[in-house]
Motif scaffolding. Structure first.
Motif, short mmCIF file in Angstrom:
data_model
loop_
_atom_site.label_atom_id
_atom_site.label_comp_id
_atom_site.label_asym_id
_atom_site.label_seq_id
_atom_site.Cartn_x
_atom_site.Cartn_y
_atom_site.Cartn_z
N ILE B 67 59.16 21.72 27.23
CA ILE B 67 58.61 22.63 26.22
C ILE B 67 59.59 23.78 26.07
O ILE B 67 59.87 24.50 27.03
N MET B 68 60.14 23.93 24.86
CA MET B 68 61.16 24.96 24.66
C MET B 68 60.65 25.98 23.64
O MET B 68 60.12 25.61 22.60
N ALA B 69 60.80 27.25 23.99
CA ALA B 69 60.34 28.30 23.08
C ALA B 69 61.36 29.42 23.02
O ALA B 69 62.17 29.57 23.94
N HIS B 70 61.33 30.21 21.94
CA HIS B 70 62.22 31.36 21.86
C HIS B 70 61.44 32.65 21.58
O HIS B 70 60.22 32.62 21.41
N LEU B 82 46.53 33.23 23.82
CA LEU B 82 46.09 32.88 25.18
C LEU B 82 44.98 33.82 25.64
O LEU B 82 43.99 33.40 26.25
N GLU B 83 45.12 35.11 25.28
CA GLU B 83 44.10 36.07 25.67
C GLU B 83 42.79 35.79 24.94
O GLU B 83 41.71 35.84 25.52
N GLN B 84 42.94 35.43 23.65
CA GLN B 84 41.75 35.11 22.85
C GLN B 84 41.02 33.90 23.44
O GLN B 84 39.79 33.85 23.48
N LEU B 85 41.80 32.93 23.90
CA LEU B 85 41.23 31.70 24.47
C LEU B 85 40.80 31.88 25.91
O LEU B 85 39.98 31.12 26.42
N GLY B 86 41.36 32.87 26.58
CA GLY B 86 41.14 32.99 28.03
C GLY B 86 41.78 31.83 28.77
O GLY B 86 41.30 31.40 29.81
N ALA B 87 42.87 31.29 28.20
CA ALA B 87 43.50 30.10 28.78
C ALA B 87 44.80 30.48 29.48
O ALA B 87 45.32 31.58 29.31
N ARG B 88 45.30 29.54 30.26
CA ARG B 88 46.55 29.75 30.97
C ARG B 88 47.54 28.64 30.62
O ARG B 88 47.16 27.58 30.15
N ILE B 89 48.81 28.90 30.93
CA ILE B 89 49.84 27.88 30.77
C ILE B 89 49.59 26.78 31.80
O ILE B 89 49.38 27.07 32.97
N LYS B 90 49.63 25.53 31.35
CA LYS B 90 49.28 24.44 32.25
C LYS B 90 50.35 24.20 33.32
O LYS B 90 50.03 24.05 34.48
N ILE B 180 50.30 23.01 23.07
CA ILE B 180 51.12 22.23 24.00
C ILE B 180 51.24 22.94 25.36
O ILE B 180 51.13 22.30 26.40
N VAL B 181 51.40 24.25 25.37
CA VAL B 181 51.52 24.92 26.67
C VAL B 181 50.18 24.94 27.41
O VAL B 181 50.14 24.97 28.64
N VAL B 182 49.08 24.88 26.67
CA VAL B 182 47.76 24.90 27.31
C VAL B 182 47.34 23.50 27.79
O VAL B 182 46.75 23.36 28.85
N THR B 183 47.67 22.47 27.00
CA THR B 183 47.19 21.12 27.34
C THR B 183 48.30 20.20 27.87
O THR B 183 48.00 19.17 28.46
N GLY B 184 49.56 20.54 27.61
CA GLY B 184 50.67 19.66 27.99
C GLY B 184 50.86 18.50 27.05
O GLY B 184 51.73 17.65 27.27
N GLN B 185 50.05 18.43 25.99
CA GLN B 185 50.09 17.29 25.08
C GLN B 185 50.14 17.74 23.62
O GLN B 185 49.82 18.88 23.30
N THR B 186 50.52 16.80 22.76
CA THR B 186 50.34 17.00 21.33
C THR B 186 50.16 15.62 20.68
O THR B 186 50.10 14.61 21.38
#
Lengths: 161, 462
Positions: B67-70, B82-90, B180-186
């Motif tokens: 997973i590549m991001a800039h 992420l804050e809105q979801l209350g989720a974390r990077i998987k 993708i960062v939350v689930t690892g999938q797309t």
């Protein structure tokens, strides 16, 4: 949903939807420059509920989601085009902005009054008394569109920690 | 087919076209009887989807390996979501973050974006964070992060760059990347493939960039949701730097991914950069008789240097069509056009010459390692002596963000990949695209010129 049509040609790219040199701006300020390079009056005249209608390959270029965010920020209800660039198409649906493939989009003229049902894939042009068929949004994306976008869908799927 | 398959099918929903939806983790034994020839894209997506045989048009859920991001589309956009979801990077270990768009900071806003990116990488335990070391697409191969066969999702449209290494590499927008960062999938739709078969030998002064400018014109930029496979003797003879140009500009063709089958050149490059080519890198090939949508053939031997006129990469023609067009700025930069080999191409034209009066030459090497190599081998000295201005490594003026933007009415020739209206500054500016040879020739002449008569041998420092 119903509103007026704002009509553009083929190959509307993400640089005219969201110019790079303005990308540091907050979403509402960036949106004021949306499409300005091809229609300087667009952002100041489009009203919430109106539609953007275009030709082939709408949204080509950068992956910048601000291209779709700007349209949504201005209240554009849906984008109707004969074709979309892949990343723009995904971005729009992820944000809950319907993007509809319509082979007959070229029959719509600027200012036409449209009524659009994105779920049924139907576009009624009240100005010309025509009903146009849009390609249905793929079934695996329909739940997301109904939920209002990917973040809402992730939330519904319990992705929240 | 094994009996279990019937149950698998029964439990799976249909997609809109009446096909079963392959999902991650299905029993691959159900499908090992499938022997039909496959494109490379099919094979790569089959692996990413857990082993199921896939056909063009199938909608598949894929596991993302890298997973590549800039700084522009990554943490800055993910953090509030992420804050809105209350989720974390998987899985932080799958992520690479590169700050390349707003580098170096020129005002408080860009400084804040870079700080946010830095803090995010630190707080989320992302070890592979590269701050102002170069453009993301240059960093992935330079750091040895690419391995043939993997699925790469990048938050940038030029992510297909990595397809030069036989990776399935596709660009995504910020919210897709958040998913993708939350689930690892797309998900993706298995693409139809256009095979581009390039044979013959490129003439001296003609480059992969010229091939892509021809292909943008001939194939058009509306190949959305398709894969492009590049093959043929010319591609096999190319260095990785030139192959990256083909894969990179698949984005201009509108394709989802651009693929080149790995070979000894690929493996040597990966090893030289400390990477792991995997157990069977040469196994990632298309089958003879694979079901291509079409096969396009190109004879590299007859190709001339090309330029794309404003405002589209598809608006290309042999350089002879634009001879004499005056240029205010010549720009060598971006992921596609500022690798070490690109700087060396420019140096072959610029050696012993000066940039024309009234024209400026800006050079933004694709990474700081590239700058160091160009300094070590003498290339940089040639460019500087010719009068070039050295800019920071980053997306720079190509993305409309960094130094080198244009005024209303100005003309630029650029080794970058896009010349859309307003992309490099004012909407009234004109941008021509060309190879580093052609850009350097225009810098010397002050107008668009054929670079071939100006070529000199490559000189390297002892």
């Amino acid at each position: 949903m119903s509103g007026r049509a704002f009509v553009f040609g083929d190959n509307i790219d993400t640089d005219v939807l969201a110019p790079g040199y303005l990308m540091k701006l907050p979403a509402d300020e960036l949106a004021r420059h949306c499409l300005a390079a091809v229609d300087p009056a667009f952002a100041s005249t489009v009203q919430p509920g109106d539609f953007v209608v275009a030709g082939a390959n709408f949204g080509l270029g950068s992956s910048r989601e601000q291209a779709a965010v700007s349209l949504k920020t201005l209240g554009v209800a849906a984008v109707i085009a004969t074709g979309f660039a892949r990343i723009f198409y995904r971005n729009a649906l992820n944000l809950g902005l319907p993007a509809l493939f319509c082979d007959a989009a070229g029959s719509i003229e600027a200012g036409d009054r449209l009524e659009v049902d994105p779920v049924a894939g139907q576009i009624i042009n009240h100005t010309r008394n025509q009903t146009l068929a849009a390609r249905p949004i793929p079934a695996h994306l329909m739940d997301m569109v109904r939920a209002g976008g990917l973040v809402a869908q992730l939330k519904a799927r319990g992705m929240a920690a | 087919m094994l009996p279990d398959c019937a149950k698998w099918y029964k439990d799976r929903p249909f997609d809109q076209r009446g096909r079963h939806r392959p999902l991650v983790g299905l029993n691959r034994d159900c499908f090992d009887t499938v022997t039909a020839p496959q494109t490379l894209a099919q094979k790569l997506l089959s692996r990413a989807a857990g082993g199921a045989s896939v056909m063009p048009g199938d909608i598949v859920t894929v596991e993302v390996d890298l997973i590549m991001a800039h700084d522009s589309s990554g943490p800055r956009r993910w953090k509030p979501q992420l804050e809105q979801l209350g989720a974390r990077i998987k899985d932080p270990s799958r992520i690479v973050i590169v700050s390349d768009h707003y580098v170096p900071a020129v005002d408080a806003e860009s400084a804040a974006i870079l700080k946010l990116t830095r803090d995010f990488a630190h707080e989320n335990g992302i070890a592979r964070f590269h701050d102002m070391q170069g453009i993301c697409h240059a960093i992935l191969p330079e750091k040895g992060y690419l391995r043939p066969g993997i699925f790469v999702a990048g938050g940038d449209s030029h992510t297909p760059h990595a397809g030069a290494f036989g990776c399935y590499a596709a660009g995504f927008g910020a919210t897709d990347m958040l998913g993708i960062v939350v689930t690892g999938q797309t998900w993706t739709i298995v693409p139809q493939t256009i095979r581009v078969e390039i044979d013959g030998t490129l003439g001296d002064g003609v480059a992969a960039k010229d091939i892509m400018l021809v292909l943008c014109r001939e194939l058009g930029m509306d190949n959305a949701f398709k894969a492009i496979e590049f093959g043929g003797s010319c591609v096999r003879a190319m260095s990785m730097a030139e192959r990256m140009v083909l894969a990179n500009m698949t984005a201009e063709l509108g394709g989802e991914t651009g693929l080149i089958e790995p070979d000894a050149t690929t493996v040597a490059h990966i090893r030289a950069h400390g990477g792991d080519p995997g157990a069977d890198p040469l196994g990632w090939t298309a089958d003879p008789g694979a079901p291509y949508e079409r096969v396009v053939r190109l004879d590299a031997g007859t190709l001339e240097p090309h330029v794309a006129a404003p405002h589209s990469p598809a608006n290309s023609a042999p350089v002879s069509a634009h001879l004499g067009t005056k240029v205010d700025q010549a720009y060598i930069g971006a992921c596609v056009g500022a690798k070490l080999e690109d700087l060396q191409m420019a140096a072959r034209v610029l050696a012993g010459r000066k940039v024309a009066t009234g024209t400026r030459l800006l050079v933004a090497p694709s990474s700081s390692a590239t700058t160091a190599q160009a300094a070590a081998d003498g290339t940089l000295a040639v460019l500087m002596e010719a009068g070039a201005t050295l800019l920071p490594s980053g997306c720079g003026a190509c993305a409309g963000m960094g130094a080198g933007l244009l005024a209303d009415g100005e003309t630029c020739i650029s080794s970058t990949n896009r010349n859309f209206k307003g992309r490099m500054g004012h909407a009234g500016a004109s941008v021509y695209l060309g190879s580093p040879y052609t850009v350097a020739a225009a810098a010397v002449a002050g107008r668009i010129e054929d670079p071939r008569p100006l070529l000199q041998p490559l000189r390297r420092a002892a």
